[in-house]
Design a protein around this motif. Structure first.
Motif, PDB file in Angstrom:
ATOM      1  N   THR A 150       0.838  -1.197   0.000  1.00 56.60           N
ATOM      2  CA  THR A 150       0.000   0.000   0.000  1.00 56.60           C
ATOM      3  C   THR A 150       0.872   1.246   0.000  1.00 56.60           C
ATOM      4  N   ALA A 151       0.347   2.319  -0.566  1.00 58.48           N
ATOM      5  CA  ALA A 151       1.082   3.586  -0.618  1.00 58.48           C
ATOM      6  C   ALA A 151       0.875   4.425   0.636  1.00 58.48           C
ATOM      7  N   TYR A 152       0.134   3.906   1.593  1.00 58.30           N
ATOM      8  CA  TYR A 152      -0.201   4.674   2.803  1.00 58.30           C
ATOM      9  C   TYR A 152       1.047   5.225   3.485  1.00 58.30           C
ATOM     10  N   TYR A 153       2.044   4.354   3.679  1.00 54.41           N
ATOM     11  CA  TYR A 153       3.224   4.788   4.425  1.00 54.41           C
ATOM     12  C   TYR A 153       4.221   5.549   3.559  1.00 54.41           C
ATOM     13  N   ILE A 154       4.068   5.494   2.237  1.00 57.82           N
ATOM     14  CA  ILE A 154       4.853   6.404   1.396  1.00 57.82           C
ATOM     15  C   ILE A 154       4.417   7.835   1.683  1.00 57.82           C
ATOM     16  N   ASN A 155       3.111   8.016   1.771  1.00 57.63           N
ATOM     17  CA  ASN A 155       2.590   9.344   2.077  1.00 57.63           C
ATOM     18  C   ASN A 155       2.987   9.780   3.486  1.00 57.63           C
ATOM     19  N   MET A 156       3.094   8.824   4.392  1.00 63.03           N
ATOM     20  CA  MET A 156       3.598   9.138   5.724  1.00 63.03           C
ATOM     21  C   MET A 156       5.033   9.653   5.640  1.00 63.03           C
ATOM     22  N   SER A 157       5.823   9.035   4.773  1.00 66.38           N
ATOM     23  CA  SER A 157       7.226   9.451   4.633  1.00 66.38           C
ATOM     24  C   SER A 157       7.327  10.875   4.087  1.00 66.38           C
ATOM     25  N   LEU A 158       6.348  11.302   3.290  1.00 68.11           N
ATOM     26  CA  LEU A 158       6.322  12.684   2.810  1.00 68.11           C
ATOM     27  C   LEU A 158       6.160  13.642   3.987  1.00 68.11           C
ATOM     28  N   PHE A 159       5.291  13.284   4.903  1.00 72.11           N
ATOM     29  CA  PHE A 159       5.057  14.116   6.076  1.00 72.11           C
ATOM     30  C   PHE A 159       6.319  14.205   6.928  1.00 72.11           C
ATOM     31  N   PHE A 160       7.012  13.077   7.097  1.00 77.81           N
ATOM     32  CA  PHE A 160       8.249  13.075   7.874  1.00 77.81           C
ATOM     33  C   PHE A 160       9.323  13.934   7.201  1.00 77.81           C
ATOM     34  N   ALA A 161       9.403  13.850   5.867  1.00 75.74           N
ATOM     35  CA  ALA A 161      10.374  14.665   5.142  1.00 75.74           C
ATOM     36  C   ALA A 161      10.073  16.146   5.320  1.00 75.74           C
ATOM     37  N   PHE A 162       8.808  16.490   5.250  1.00 75.19           N
ATOM     38  CA  PHE A 162       8.398  17.890   5.432  1.00 75.19           C
ATOM     39  C   PHE A 162       8.791  18.383   6.824  1.00 75.19           C
ATOM     40  N   ALA A 163       8.552  17.544   7.834  1.00 76.20           N
ATOM     41  CA  ALA A 163       8.873  17.927   9.206  1.00 76.20           C
ATOM     42  C   ALA A 163      10.376  18.076   9.407  1.00 76.20           C
ATOM     43  N   MET A 164      11.179  17.284   8.689  1.00 72.72           N
ATOM     44  CA  MET A 164      12.628  17.412   8.787  1.00 72.72           C
ATOM     45  C   MET A 164      13.114  18.723   8.186  1.00 72.72           C
ATOM     46  N   LEU A 165      12.499  19.134   7.085  1.00 75.86           N
ATOM     47  CA  LEU A 165      12.914  20.351   6.408  1.00 75.86           C
ATOM     48  C   LEU A 165      12.316  21.603   7.042  1.00 75.86           C
ATOM     49  N   TYR A 166      11.130  21.481   7.610  1.00 74.62           N
ATOM     50  CA  TYR A 166      10.451  22.616   8.242  1.00 74.62           C
ATOM     51  C   TYR A 166      10.051  22.268   9.676  1.00 74.62           C
ATOM     52  N   PRO A 167      11.004  21.916  10.524  1.00 72.94           N
ATOM     53  CA  PRO A 167      10.658  21.450  11.873  1.00 72.94           C
ATOM     54  C   PRO A 167       9.989  22.506  12.745  1.00 72.94           C
ATOM     55  N   ASP A 168      10.292  23.760  12.499  1.00 72.55           N
ATOM     56  CA  ASP A 168       9.773  24.816  13.367  1.00 72.55           C
ATOM     57  C   ASP A 168       8.563  25.535  12.790  1.00 72.55           C
ATOM     58  N   MET A 169       8.054  25.065  11.652  1.00 75.34           N
ATOM     59  CA  MET A 169       6.800  25.630  11.169  1.00 75.34           C
ATOM     60  C   MET A 169       5.719  25.325  12.198  1.00 75.34           C
ATOM     61  N   GLN A 170       4.981  26.328  12.571  1.00 75.33           N
ATOM     62  CA  GLN A 170       4.007  26.189  13.650  1.00 75.33           C
ATOM     63  C   GLN A 170       2.590  26.186  13.104  1.00 75.33           C
ATOM     64  N   VAL A 171       1.779  25.295  13.628  1.00 77.45           N
ATOM     65  CA  VAL A 171       0.363  25.259  13.274  1.00 77.45           C
ATOM     66  C   VAL A 171      -0.454  25.458  14.538  1.00 77.45           C
ATOM     67  N   LEU A 172      -1.613  26.064  14.389  1.00 72.58           N
ATOM     68  CA  LEU A 172      -2.527  26.252  15.505  1.00 72.58           C
ATOM     69  C   LEU A 172      -3.640  25.219  15.376  1.00 72.58           C
ATOM     70  N   LEU A 173      -3.537  24.169  16.161  1.00 65.52           N
ATOM     71  CA  LEU A 173      -4.537  23.113  16.101  1.00 65.52           C
ATOM     72  C   LEU A 173      -5.901  23.659  16.483  1.00 65.52           C
ATOM     73  N   PHE A 174      -6.877  23.470  15.575  1.00 63.78           N
ATOM     74  CA  PHE A 174      -8.228  23.978  15.789  1.00 63.78           C
ATOM     75  C   PHE A 174      -8.221  25.483  16.076  1.00 63.78           C
ATOM     76  N   PHE A 175      -7.166  26.173  15.524  1.00 65.09           N
ATOM     77  CA  PHE A 175      -6.996  27.614  15.679  1.00 65.09           C
ATOM     78  C   PHE A 175      -6.742  28.027  17.133  1.00 65.09           C
ATOM     79  N   ILE A 176      -6.318  27.092  17.976  1.00 62.36           N
ATOM     80  CA  ILE A 176      -6.134  27.401  19.394  1.00 62.36           C
ATOM     81  C   ILE A 176      -4.749  27.005  19.890  1.00 62.36           C
ATOM     82  N   ILE A 177      -4.368  25.739  19.692  1.00 58.49           N
ATOM     83  CA  ILE A 177      -3.162  25.192  20.321  1.00 58.49           C
ATOM     84  C   ILE A 177      -1.976  25.285  19.356  1.00 58.49           C
ATOM     85  N   PRO A 178      -0.939  26.064  19.690  1.00 62.54           N
ATOM     86  CA  PRO A 178       0.236  26.144  18.806  1.00 62.54           C
ATOM     87  C   PRO A 178       1.127  24.913  18.965  1.00 62.54           C
ATOM     88  N   VAL A 179       1.431  24.273  17.842  1.00 63.39           N
ATOM     89  CA  VAL A 179       2.280  23.077  17.839  1.00 63.39           C
ATOM     90  C   VAL A 179       3.221  23.161  16.643  1.00 63.39           C
TER      91      VAL A 179
END
Length: 248
Positions: A150-179
């Motif tokens: 299945t390609a499911y975990y290939i797409n997971m690897s994309l997310f991991f690659a993104f996090a490695m390149l942009y580790p400090d990009m911040q998102v506000l979960l549900f517009f409230i919690i910064p992570v």
């Protein structure tokens, strides 16, 4: 699961914190890829992520409108069928969507496009193609051993690659919690580890082989980052303890 992370990311707002990635630092271990790109850089598919998500959308729509044709089962990587001549499965499995509803599909495809398109802009088409191709080869190798893939975990690897390149990009979960992205990636990695520990042999093989591309591109830097984060956490905890003792 990855879909939970997708929902969390999409029900948020992202901020770069004005800290662009240090491309030289993050790509210093890719010398062999640079050499490969200089020789064969013309052999790639531009906007590959767009091609993949459009294909997944079309497969989902075809299955929704006419489930009787069984398009998803015909596109899935099933090794016995490949051995009987259905070689198209070696490619079409990446077009099988990991969504059970229209809403889930829209969230998933938007997430994939956001992550994949950003990686394409960061690396260029050739490196992104190579990264995804390595993931596909891993899935196929796992399929040879376990019979399915299945390609499911290939797409997971994309997310991991993104996090490695942009580790400090911040998102506000549900517009409230910064992570920060690196913490979302750690949560996703924990869920993947749980899948590995509790899943079947096929799941275990799928995870291991699908993430080979991530280890190939980021292995050394990934383990260094983990060590640094652990060291930082210990230092911060020790500092807090000393500060509390001082106040007393």
């Amino acid at each position: 699961t990855l879909e939970n992370i997708q929902v969390a990311c999409l029900l948020s707002s992202a901020k770069n914190n004005n800290n662009p990635i240090d491309t030289e630092r993050n790509l210093r271990y890719m010398n062999w890829i640079d050499k490969l790109e200089r020789k064969h850089g013309r052999f790639c598919i531009p906007n590959l992520m767009l091609v993949i998500i459009v294909g997944q959308g079309m497969v989902f729509l075809a299955n929704l409108l006419n489930p009787g044709i069984g398009i998803i089962s015909k596109f899935t990587l099933f090794w016995p069928a490949v051995m009987h001549g259905e070689i198209w499965r070696l490619i079409t499995f990446i077009f099988v969507p990991n969504a059970g509803s229209v809403v889930s599909l829209v969230i998933t495809l938007y997430f994939y496009y956001f992550i994949g398109h950003t990686l394409e802009n960061t690396w260029g088409d050739f490196k992104f193609n190579l990264y995804y191709l390595c993931g596909m080869i891993g899935v196929i190798l796992g399929g040879v051993i376990m019979g399915v893939g299945t390609a499911y975990y290939i797409n997971m690897s994309l997310f991991f690659a993104f996090a490695m390149l942009y580790p400090d990009m911040q998102v506000l979960l549900f517009f409230i919690i910064p992570v920060k992205m690196k913490y979302l990636a750690l949560a996703s990695a924990a869920l993947t580890l749980l899948d590995f520990l509790t899943g079947s042999g096929a799941i275990k093989m799928s995870i291991v082989f699908s993430l080979l591309n991530f280890l190939l591109f980021f292995g050394g830097d990934f383990f260094r980052t983990v060590k640094q984060e652990i060291k930082y956490a210990k230092t911060r905890r020790l500092w807090k303890q000393q500060n509390q003792n001082y106040r007393r």
